[in-house]
Design a protein around this motif. Structure first.
Motif, PDB file in Angstrom:
ATOM      1  N   GLU A 195       0.831  -1.212   0.000  1.00 34.04           N
ATOM      2  CA  GLU A 195       0.000   0.000   0.000  1.00 34.04           C
ATOM      3  C   GLU A 195       0.859   1.252   0.000  1.00 34.04           C
ATOM      4  O   GLU A 195       0.582   2.200  -0.730  1.00 34.04           O
ATOM      5  CB  GLU A 195      -0.920   0.019   1.223  1.00 34.04           C
ATOM      6  CG  GLU A 195      -2.109  -0.896   1.105  1.00 34.04           C
ATOM      7  CD  GLU A 195      -2.942  -0.922   2.383  1.00 34.04           C
ATOM      8  OE1 GLU A 195      -2.681  -0.125   3.318  1.00 34.04           O
ATOM      9  OE2 GLU A 195      -3.843  -1.762   2.453  1.00 34.04           O
ATOM     10  N   ASN A 196       1.903   1.244   0.809  1.00 33.70           N
ATOM     11  CA  ASN A 196       2.799   2.397   0.863  1.00 33.70           C
ATOM     12  C   ASN A 196       3.522   2.623  -0.458  1.00 33.70           C
ATOM     13  O   ASN A 196       3.958   3.742  -0.736  1.00 33.70           O
ATOM     14  CB  ASN A 196       3.818   2.245   1.999  1.00 33.70           C
ATOM     15  CG  ASN A 196       3.176   2.357   3.361  1.00 33.70           C
ATOM     16  OD1 ASN A 196       2.104   2.941   3.512  1.00 33.70           O
ATOM     17  ND2 ASN A 196       3.827   1.792   4.364  1.00 33.70           N
ATOM     18  N   CYS A 197       3.639   1.561  -1.248  1.00 34.24           N
ATOM     19  CA  CYS A 197       4.239   1.676  -2.576  1.00 34.24           C
ATOM     20  C   CYS A 197       3.196   2.061  -3.628  1.00 34.24           C
ATOM     21  O   CYS A 197       3.498   2.158  -4.811  1.00 34.24           O
ATOM     22  CB  CYS A 197       4.902   0.365  -2.985  1.00 34.24           C
ATOM     23  SG  CYS A 197       6.347  -0.067  -2.005  1.00 34.24           S
ATOM     24  N   GLY A 198       1.941   2.247  -3.186  1.00 40.06           N
ATOM     25  CA  GLY A 198       0.877   2.622  -4.104  1.00 40.06           C
ATOM     26  C   GLY A 198       0.283   1.463  -4.879  1.00 40.06           C
ATOM     27  O   GLY A 198      -0.293   1.647  -5.951  1.00 40.06           O
ATOM     28  N   VAL A 199       0.389   0.258  -4.342  1.00 41.19           N
ATOM     29  CA  VAL A 199      -0.075  -0.941  -5.033  1.00 41.19           C
ATOM     30  C   VAL A 199      -1.398  -1.414  -4.430  1.00 41.19           C
ATOM     31  O   VAL A 199      -1.541  -1.495  -3.216  1.00 41.19           O
ATOM     32  CB  VAL A 199       0.977  -2.068  -4.915  1.00 41.19           C
ATOM     33  CG1 VAL A 199       0.461  -3.363  -5.504  1.00 41.19           C
ATOM     34  CG2 VAL A 199       2.269  -1.644  -5.574  1.00 41.19           C
ATOM     35  N   ASP A 200      -2.350  -1.742  -5.286  1.00 41.99           N
ATOM     36  CA  ASP A 200      -3.607  -2.342  -4.845  1.00 41.99           C
ATOM     37  C   ASP A 200      -3.335  -3.820  -4.592  1.00 41.99           C
ATOM     38  O   ASP A 200      -3.055  -4.581  -5.508  1.00 41.99           O
ATOM     39  CB  ASP A 200      -4.679  -2.166  -5.923  1.00 41.99           C
ATOM     40  CG  ASP A 200      -5.989  -2.844  -5.562  1.00 41.99           C
ATOM     41  OD1 ASP A 200      -6.182  -3.195  -4.380  1.00 41.99           O
ATOM     42  OD2 ASP A 200      -6.813  -3.023  -6.478  1.00 41.99           O
ATOM     43  N   HIS A 201      -3.423  -4.236  -3.342  1.00 41.24           N
ATOM     44  CA  HIS A 201      -3.053  -5.609  -2.973  1.00 41.24           C
ATOM     45  C   HIS A 201      -4.253  -6.544  -2.874  1.00 41.24           C
ATOM     46  O   HIS A 201      -4.085  -7.713  -2.538  1.00 41.24           O
ATOM     47  CB  HIS A 201      -2.277  -5.621  -1.660  1.00 41.24           C
ATOM     48  CG  HIS A 201      -3.069  -5.116  -0.495  1.00 41.24           C
ATOM     49  ND1 HIS A 201      -4.025  -5.860   0.127  1.00 41.24           N
ATOM     50  CD2 HIS A 201      -3.046  -3.922   0.132  1.00 41.24           C
ATOM     51  CE1 HIS A 201      -4.559  -5.161   1.101  1.00 41.24           C
ATOM     52  NE2 HIS A 201      -3.986  -3.974   1.130  1.00 41.24           N
ATOM     53  N   ASN A 249       8.403  -3.676 -12.027  1.00 37.39           N
ATOM     54  CA  ASN A 249       9.678  -4.130 -12.558  1.00 37.39           C
ATOM     55  C   ASN A 249      10.670  -2.977 -12.568  1.00 37.39           C
ATOM     56  O   ASN A 249      10.299  -1.816 -12.492  1.00 37.39           O
ATOM     57  CB  ASN A 249       9.501  -4.668 -13.984  1.00 37.39           C
ATOM     58  CG  ASN A 249       8.508  -5.805 -14.035  1.00 37.39           C
ATOM     59  OD1 ASN A 249       8.588  -6.741 -13.249  1.00 37.39           O
ATOM     60  ND2 ASN A 249       7.552  -5.721 -14.947  1.00 37.39           N
ATOM     61  N   GLY A 250      11.920  -3.305 -12.681  1.00 38.47           N
ATOM     62  CA  GLY A 250      12.947  -2.284 -12.784  1.00 38.47           C
ATOM     63  C   GLY A 250      13.802  -2.189 -11.542  1.00 38.47           C
ATOM     64  O   GLY A 250      13.454  -2.692 -10.463  1.00 38.47           O
ATOM     65  N   ALA A 251      14.913  -1.524 -11.701  1.00 33.78           N
ATOM     66  CA  ALA A 251      15.908  -1.414 -10.639  1.00 33.78           C
ATOM     67  C   ALA A 251      15.360  -0.730  -9.392  1.00 33.78           C
ATOM     68  O   ALA A 251      15.762  -1.056  -8.271  1.00 33.78           O
ATOM     69  CB  ALA A 251      17.133  -0.661 -11.163  1.00 33.78           C
ATOM     70  N   GLU A 252      14.422   0.199  -9.565  1.00 34.66           N
ATOM     71  CA  GLU A 252      13.901   0.936  -8.406  1.00 34.66           C
ATOM     72  C   GLU A 252      13.144   0.026  -7.429  1.00 34.66           C
ATOM     73  O   GLU A 252      12.909   0.399  -6.285  1.00 34.66           O
ATOM     74  CB  GLU A 252      13.009   2.112  -8.839  1.00 34.66           C
ATOM     75  CG  GLU A 252      11.686   1.718  -9.439  1.00 34.66           C
ATOM     76  CD  GLU A 252      11.681   1.455 -10.943  1.00 34.66           C
ATOM     77  OE1 GLU A 252      10.593   1.430 -11.518  1.00 34.66           O
ATOM     78  OE2 GLU A 252      12.772   1.255 -11.527  1.00 34.66           O
ATOM     79  N   TRP A 253      12.756  -1.167  -7.874  1.00 32.84           N
ATOM     80  CA  TRP A 253      12.004  -2.082  -7.022  1.00 32.84           C
ATOM     81  C   TRP A 253      12.874  -3.139  -6.358  1.00 32.84           C
ATOM     82  O   TRP A 253      12.405  -3.846  -5.463  1.00 32.84           O
ATOM     83  CB  TRP A 253      10.900  -2.763  -7.837  1.00 32.84           C
ATOM     84  CG  TRP A 253       9.837  -1.799  -8.248  1.00 32.84           C
ATOM     85  CD1 TRP A 253       9.681  -1.225  -9.473  1.00 32.84           C
ATOM     86  CD2 TRP A 253       8.815  -1.262  -7.412  1.00 32.84           C
ATOM     87  NE1 TRP A 253       8.620  -0.365  -9.457  1.00 32.84           N
ATOM     88  CE2 TRP A 253       8.057  -0.367  -8.207  1.00 32.84           C
ATOM     89  CE3 TRP A 253       8.461  -1.443  -6.088  1.00 32.84           C
ATOM     90  CZ2 TRP A 253       6.977   0.336  -7.705  1.00 32.84           C
ATOM     91  CZ3 TRP A 253       7.378  -0.746  -5.584  1.00 32.84           C
ATOM     92  CH2 TRP A 253       6.658   0.133  -6.389  1.00 32.84           C
ATOM     93  N   GLU A 254      14.121  -3.280  -6.748  1.00 36.51           N
ATOM     94  CA  GLU A 254      14.972  -4.352  -6.222  1.00 36.51           C
ATOM     95  C   GLU A 254      15.150  -4.276  -4.709  1.00 36.51           C
ATOM     96  O   GLU A 254      14.992  -5.273  -4.009  1.00 36.51           O
ATOM     97  CB  GLU A 254      16.331  -4.372  -6.930  1.00 36.51           C
ATOM     98  CG  GLU A 254      16.255  -4.815  -8.375  1.00 36.51           C
ATOM     99  CD  GLU A 254      15.541  -6.147  -8.562  1.00 36.51           C
ATOM    100  OE1 GLU A 254      15.865  -7.131  -7.854  1.00 36.51           O
ATOM    101  OE2 GLU A 254      14.644  -6.215  -9.420  1.00 36.51           O
TER     102      GLU A 254
END
Length: 184
Positions: free
Chosen positions: A29-35, A69-74
């Motif tokens: 949620e803090n990452c802005g994702v609907d879980h 996806n992408g480096a920012e999520w690693e």
């Protein structure tokens, strides 16, 4: 008459409800994702029937499915995997569970654990629960999960002398009770 008492594990005998998936979901949620539906869409259908899968692999697959996806999520994936692991390690016995298992054992009944669990989650809790059961069914080790009828047929196969009415299933999810009820 001796009964075969089959117990679900998560939220029936042990609970990580106080933290289970809450930290992981809060993080998403803090990452802005609907879980919504992650447990149903990914965890049960894909991870609880795989032989071996680590937290990092599960989180990587969830993030890919969510398009993260992408480096920012690693770095975030590493953190999320740590949260998931910590939640399972923190699991505790539900109120009265140990006493209930001891009473059933004293009455001479067989105790069977029937759990839909990821291999990583099972590895975290197995040492605390394994000693209490005569037989254990773990979905990630067998390759299929409740409420699949194969689960219950597999368990019945362990007790060929027993009739279907000798089995009792205890589970917090009503969907997992329909199939065994239909089998006797």
């Amino acid at each position: 008459m001796k009964k075969i008492v089959c117990f679900d594990l998560w939220e029936t005998l042990i609970s990580s409800q106080h933290v289970h998936m809450r930290s992981f979901y809060s993080f998403l949620e803090n990452c802005g994702v609907d879980h919504d539906g992650i447990a149903e869409r990914f965890v049960v259908s894909e991870f609880m029937t795989r032989r071996e899968i680590a937290y990092a692999q599960m989180v990587d697959l969830v993030f890919k499915r969510l398009g993260l996806n992408g480096a920012e999520w690693e770095e975030k994936k590493t953190y999320a995997a740590g949260l998931w692991h910590a939640e399972n390690v923190a699991a505790t016995w539900t109120h009265g569970a140990l006493l209930m298992l001891e009473e059933i054992r004293r009455a001479g009944h067989a105790l069977v654990l029937v759990t839909n669990s990821t291999s990583a989650g099972w590895n975290d809790v197995a040492p605390k629960v394994r000693p209490f059961f005569d037989r254990i069914f773990v979905s990630s080790k067998e390759g299929f999960a409740k409420p699949d009828p194969r689960v219950y047929r597999h368990i019945q196969g362990w007790f060929p002398e027993a009739s279907p009415s000798d089995f009792v299933m205890v589970d917090d999810n009503p969907d997992n009770l329909t199939t065994p009820a239909g089998m006797g």
